[in-house]
Design a protein around this motif. Structure first.
Motif, PDB file in Angstrom:
ATOM      1  N   UNK A 165      11.593  24.420  42.570  1.00  0.00           N
ATOM      2  CA  UNK A 165      12.085  24.042  41.246  1.00  0.00           C
ATOM      3  C   UNK A 165      12.060  25.286  40.379  1.00  0.00           C
ATOM      4  N   UNK A 166      13.188  25.603  39.775  1.00  0.00           N
ATOM      5  CA  UNK A 166      13.284  26.779  38.899  1.00  0.00           C
ATOM      6  C   UNK A 166      13.767  26.348  37.534  1.00  0.00           C
ATOM      7  N   UNK A 167      13.051  26.732  36.497  1.00  0.00           N
ATOM      8  CA  UNK A 167      13.485  26.506  35.129  1.00  0.00           C
ATOM      9  C   UNK A 167      14.244  27.745  34.683  1.00  0.00           C
ATOM     10  N   UNK A 168      15.540  27.567  34.441  1.00  0.00           N
ATOM     11  CA  UNK A 168      16.411  28.714  34.171  1.00  0.00           C
ATOM     12  C   UNK A 168      15.991  29.486  32.929  1.00  0.00           C
ATOM     13  N   UNK A 169      15.296  28.813  31.988  1.00  0.00           N
ATOM     14  CA  UNK A 169      14.844  29.497  30.769  1.00  0.00           C
ATOM     15  C   UNK A 169      13.939  30.681  31.080  1.00  0.00           C
ATOM     16  N   UNK A 170      13.190  30.587  32.160  1.00  0.00           N
ATOM     17  CA  UNK A 170      12.304  31.675  32.561  1.00  0.00           C
ATOM     18  C   UNK A 170      13.076  32.653  33.445  1.00  0.00           C
ATOM     19  N   UNK A 171      13.506  33.745  32.868  1.00  0.00           N
ATOM     20  CA  UNK A 171      14.215  34.788  33.604  1.00  0.00           C
ATOM     21  C   UNK A 171      13.173  35.827  34.008  1.00  0.00           C
ATOM     22  N   UNK A 172      12.989  36.006  35.316  1.00  0.00           N
ATOM     23  CA  UNK A 172      11.909  36.853  35.805  1.00  0.00           C
ATOM     24  C   UNK A 172      12.477  38.093  36.493  1.00  0.00           C
ATOM     25  N   UNK A 173      12.046  39.235  36.008  1.00  0.00           N
ATOM     26  CA  UNK A 173      12.458  40.522  36.560  1.00  0.00           C
ATOM     27  C   UNK A 173      11.365  40.991  37.515  1.00  0.00           C
ATOM     28  N   UNK A 174      11.618  40.903  38.805  1.00  0.00           N
ATOM     29  CA  UNK A 174      10.592  41.252  39.793  1.00  0.00           C
ATOM     30  C   UNK A 174      11.259  41.712  41.082  1.00  0.00           C
ATOM     31  N   UNK A 205       1.385  24.598  51.495  1.00  0.00           N
ATOM     32  CA  UNK A 205       0.978  23.773  50.352  1.00  0.00           C
ATOM     33  C   UNK A 205       1.860  24.097  49.148  1.00  0.00           C
ATOM     34  N   UNK A 206       1.892  23.187  48.191  1.00  0.00           N
ATOM     35  CA  UNK A 206       2.627  23.426  46.958  1.00  0.00           C
ATOM     36  C   UNK A 206       2.060  24.646  46.230  1.00  0.00           C
ATOM     37  N   UNK A 207       2.952  25.394  45.580  1.00  0.00           N
ATOM     38  CA  UNK A 207       2.576  26.628  44.894  1.00  0.00           C
ATOM     39  C   UNK A 207       3.218  26.640  43.504  1.00  0.00           C
ATOM     40  N   UNK A 208       2.427  26.986  42.493  1.00  0.00           N
ATOM     41  CA  UNK A 208       2.905  27.090  41.114  1.00  0.00           C
ATOM     42  C   UNK A 208       2.776  28.531  40.658  1.00  0.00           C
ATOM     43  N   UNK A 209       3.823  29.083  40.061  1.00  0.00           N
ATOM     44  CA  UNK A 209       3.758  30.451  39.549  1.00  0.00           C
ATOM     45  C   UNK A 209       2.955  30.488  38.260  1.00  0.00           C
ATOM     46  N   UNK A 210       2.147  31.541  38.093  1.00  0.00           N
ATOM     47  CA  UNK A 210       1.352  31.703  36.874  1.00  0.00           C
ATOM     48  C   UNK A 210       1.423  33.135  36.368  1.00  0.00           C
ATOM     49  N   UNK A 211       1.058  33.296  35.107  1.00  0.00           N
ATOM     50  CA  UNK A 211       0.873  34.626  34.533  1.00  0.00           C
ATOM     51  C   UNK A 211      -0.326  34.572  33.593  1.00  0.00           C
ATOM     52  N   UNK A 212      -0.934  35.719  33.353  1.00  0.00           N
ATOM     53  CA  UNK A 212      -2.080  35.788  32.449  1.00  0.00           C
ATOM     54  C   UNK A 212      -1.582  35.725  31.010  1.00  0.00           C
ATOM     55  N   UNK A 270      -7.174  31.709  31.890  1.00  0.00           N
ATOM     56  CA  UNK A 270      -6.043  32.386  31.236  1.00  0.00           C
ATOM     57  C   UNK A 270      -4.807  32.378  32.125  1.00  0.00           C
ATOM     58  N   UNK A 271      -4.800  31.517  33.155  1.00  0.00           N
ATOM     59  CA  UNK A 271      -3.674  31.415  34.073  1.00  0.00           C
ATOM     60  C   UNK A 271      -2.705  30.345  33.580  1.00  0.00           C
ATOM     61  N   UNK A 272      -1.592  30.788  32.992  1.00  0.00           N
ATOM     62  CA  UNK A 272      -0.595  29.876  32.419  1.00  0.00           C
ATOM     63  C   UNK A 272       0.522  29.596  33.418  1.00  0.00           C
ATOM     64  N   UNK A 273       0.999  28.368  33.417  1.00  0.00           N
ATOM     65  CA  UNK A 273       2.036  27.939  34.352  1.00  0.00           C
ATOM     66  C   UNK A 273       3.406  28.420  33.871  1.00  0.00           C
ATOM     67  N   UNK A 274       4.167  29.009  34.789  1.00  0.00           N
ATOM     68  CA  UNK A 274       5.514  29.515  34.518  1.00  0.00           C
ATOM     69  C   UNK A 274       6.524  28.657  35.297  1.00  0.00           C
ATOM     70  N   UNK A 275       7.784  28.721  34.896  1.00  0.00           N
ATOM     71  CA  UNK A 275       8.790  27.812  35.431  1.00  0.00           C
ATOM     72  C   UNK A 275       9.277  28.083  36.841  1.00  0.00           C
ATOM     73  N   UNK A 276       8.362  28.228  37.783  1.00  0.00           N
ATOM     74  CA  UNK A 276       8.693  28.341  39.208  1.00  0.00           C
ATOM     75  C   UNK A 276       7.684  27.498  39.995  1.00  0.00           C
ATOM     76  N   UNK A 277       8.214  26.589  40.826  1.00  0.00           N
ATOM     77  CA  UNK A 277       7.361  25.698  41.606  1.00  0.00           C
ATOM     78  C   UNK A 277       7.899  25.591  43.028  1.00  0.00           C
ATOM     79  N   UNK A 278       7.018  25.572  43.992  1.00  0.00           N
ATOM     80  CA  UNK A 278       7.354  25.188  45.361  1.00  0.00           C
ATOM     81  C   UNK A 278       6.555  23.923  45.650  1.00  0.00           C
ATOM     82  N   UNK A 279       7.250  22.833  45.948  1.00  0.00           N
ATOM     83  CA  UNK A 279       6.608  21.527  46.017  1.00  0.00           C
ATOM     84  C   UNK A 279       6.894  20.829  47.343  1.00  0.00           C
TER      85      UNK A 279
END
Length: 299
Positions: free
Chosen positions: A128-137, A154-161, A205-214
């Motif tokens: 699942x990708x939330x298009x609002x979050x544009x990630x340069x990586x 297992x399911x994985x959620x993207x995070x950032x500090x 301080x691990x905040x959830x970002x709009x990328x999920x593998x479920x």
């Protein structure tokens, strides 16, 4: 071993933060330099190995479908005028993906939007990708996450500090770090998810970002959780239900995330992507160096 082949893009929101620009066009089609926001996400999904794209749309979103469709009239005109480079760019958009669309008739929350994709996703893990979050990586954020999924299944959620008061704008992990293996220091085993906590109450301080593998188990969870305010089904609530049945990991990706759903974040993304553009970058950098920012700020 199960692999990630399908990517879901919830795109039925009204984009009210960008009114009046989004009165007659989807926010997902607002351009950052020369590509609409959603195309950055689609290219990221392709880079991660997803060959099937599912876009959850709503009323007034037909331009998204048009963008990824073949434009015969435009292609014919470019071909007749010998504009081969532009023709190649246009054809690449329609050729890049196999895309399916599903309609979310009512805006009943992110969890509901994901649930709308159940029949198209089927019984397999998905992104699942939330298009609002544009990630340069590099490699892309989703590609990094797929490596984690392949190792854990297992399911994985993207995070950032996120530090300080800003943490209250995010979902936050209550998790313990994984201290061994190839992802040590960046991988977290989640015990709970807290939605927009007060800074003093944030469990990390691990905040959830709009990328999920479920895993597909999340669909059953979303179908059986109680609805919240306004009858909405929230993805965070579905993930908390999933936690009772399966492990979920948080992954601190390497890269820079731009919140393109926010006006200031959108402007920052535009500036940084323009500076990285090989054609625009040098001239744009020269313009910025010559610009009297303080003079504009005083007006």
């Amino acid at each position: 071993m199960k692999t990630i082949r399908k990517a879901v893009f919830p795109a039925a929101g009204l984009g009210t933060r960008f009114l009046p620009a989004t009165k007659a066009q989807p926010k997902e089609m607002l351009p950052i330099v020369d590509k609409p926001i959603i195309q950055y996400g689609v290219e990221e999904a392709l880079d991660a190995g997803c060959d099937q794209i599912i876009i959850v749309t709503g009323r007034g979103k037909s331009s998204i479908e048009d963008h990824f469709d073949v434009s015969y009239e435009l292609e014919k005109m470019l071909e007749e005028r010998g504009k081969t480079e532009l023709l190649s760019i246009v054809r690449k958009i329609s050729d890049m993906i196999h895309v399916a669309y599903v309609r979310q008739k009512e805006a009943l929350g992110l969890g509901h939007a994901v649930l709308m994709s159940k029949e198209l996703v089927g019984d397999e893990p998905f992104a699942v990708l939330l298009a609002d979050d544009v990630i340069d990586a590099e490699p892309s954020c989703l590609k990094q996450m797929v490596e984690v999924f392949n190792a854990t299944q297992c399911s994985v959620i993207a995070t950032q500090v996120v530090e300080g008061k800003a943490i209250s704008s995010y979902g936050v992990l209550d998790a313990k770090p994984v201290t061994s293996g190839p992802f040590a220091g960046r991988l977290f085993e989640i015990s709970d998810l807290v939605e927009k906590p007060k800074p003093e109450e944030a469990p990390s301080n691990q905040a959830i970002i709009g990328r999920y593998l479920l895993t597909p188990t999340v669909f059953d969870c979303l179908q059986n959780i109680p609805t919240g305010a306004g009858g909405e089904i929230q993805l965070t609530d579905g993930l908390r239900a999933l936690l009772k049945r399966e492990k979920i990991y948080g992954f601190q990706f390497e890269g820079k995330r731009h919140d393109a759903g926010d006006k200031l974040g959108f402007l920052k993304a535009t500036v940084e992507f323009a500076l990285k553009n090989p054609e625009l970058g040098p001239g744009f950098a020269k313009y910025l160096r010559e610009l009297n920012v303080e003079e504009f700020a005083m007006k």
